[in-house]
Motif scaffolding. Structure first.
Motif, PDB file in Angstrom:
ATOM      1  N   SER A   1       0.845  -1.185   0.000  1.00 20.79           N
ATOM      2  CA  SER A   1       0.000   0.000   0.000  1.00 20.79           C
ATOM      3  C   SER A   1       0.882   1.237   0.000  1.00 20.79           C
ATOM      4  CB  SER A   1      -0.923  -0.009   1.226  1.00 20.79           C
ATOM      5  OG  SER A   1      -1.881   1.021   1.121  1.00 20.79           O
TER       6      SER A   1
ATOM      7  N   GLU B   1      -2.350   4.237   4.806  1.00 21.06           N
ATOM      8  CA  GLU B   1      -1.997   4.000   6.200  1.00 21.06           C
ATOM      9  C   GLU B   1      -2.575   5.115   7.080  1.00 21.06           C
ATOM     10  OE1 GLU B   1       1.977   2.884   8.712  1.00 21.06           O
ATOM     11  OE2 GLU B   1       2.172   4.499   7.253  1.00 21.06           O
TER      12      GLU B   1
ATOM     13  N   VAL C   1      -4.905   0.570   6.066  1.00 17.04           N
ATOM     14  CA  VAL C   1      -3.862  -0.431   6.340  1.00 17.04           C
ATOM     15  C   VAL C   1      -4.118  -1.061   7.705  1.00 17.04           C
ATOM     16  CG1 VAL C   1      -1.391  -0.786   6.731  1.00 17.04           C
ATOM     17  CG2 VAL C   1      -2.164   0.623   4.814  1.00 17.04           C
TER      18      VAL C   1
ATOM     19  N   ALA D   1       4.306  -5.924   5.614  1.00 12.59           N
ATOM     20  CA  ALA D   1       3.663  -4.754   5.023  1.00 12.59           C
ATOM     21  C   ALA D   1       4.701  -3.869   4.344  1.00 12.59           C
ATOM     22  CB  ALA D   1       2.913  -3.962   6.093  1.00 12.59           C
TER      23      ALA D   1
ATOM     24  N   LEU E   1       4.839  -0.330   2.522  1.00 12.91           N
ATOM     25  CA  LEU E   1       3.993   0.857   2.417  1.00 12.91           C
ATOM     26  C   LEU E   1       4.674   2.007   1.699  1.00 12.91           C
ATOM     27  CD1 LEU E   1       2.577   0.760   6.054  1.00 12.91           C
ATOM     28  CD2 LEU E   1       1.620  -0.262   3.982  1.00 12.91           C
TER      29      LEU E   1
END
Length: 82
Positions: A30, A35, A40, A56, A58
């Motif tokens: 992502s 976030e 997220v 994760a 990001l």
């Protein structure tokens, strides 16, 4: 690799069902905006509730490039060493 894309209103509600169909390890990709607005965190909560391990990544800040793919794969491989 799964090849379905879910998007649009209420698509996050399908995450649990989709994850259960594919296994117990997830690479969550992502950007920092998602976030900051909590999406997220919502994904992580669903994964944790399903007892699914995740890494994760990001740092996507535009349309993904080969650099993003390489960084995400390195993160994934370091998290899930064979």
């Amino acid at each position: 690799m799964p090849n379905s894309v879910f998007y649009g209103e209420n698509s996050l509600a399908q995450l649990g069902e989709q994850v259960r169909a594919y296994g117990k390890k997830v690479l969550l990709i992502s950007d920092r905006v998602m976030e900051k607005i909590g999406h997220v965190r919502s994904c992580k909560k669903i994964l944790e509730d399903l007892n699914v391990s995740y890494a994760a990544y990001l740092d996507v800040n535009t349309e993904p490039t080969d650099l993003h793919v390489n960084e995400a794969l390195n993160l994934c491989f370091s998290r899930y060493k064979a």
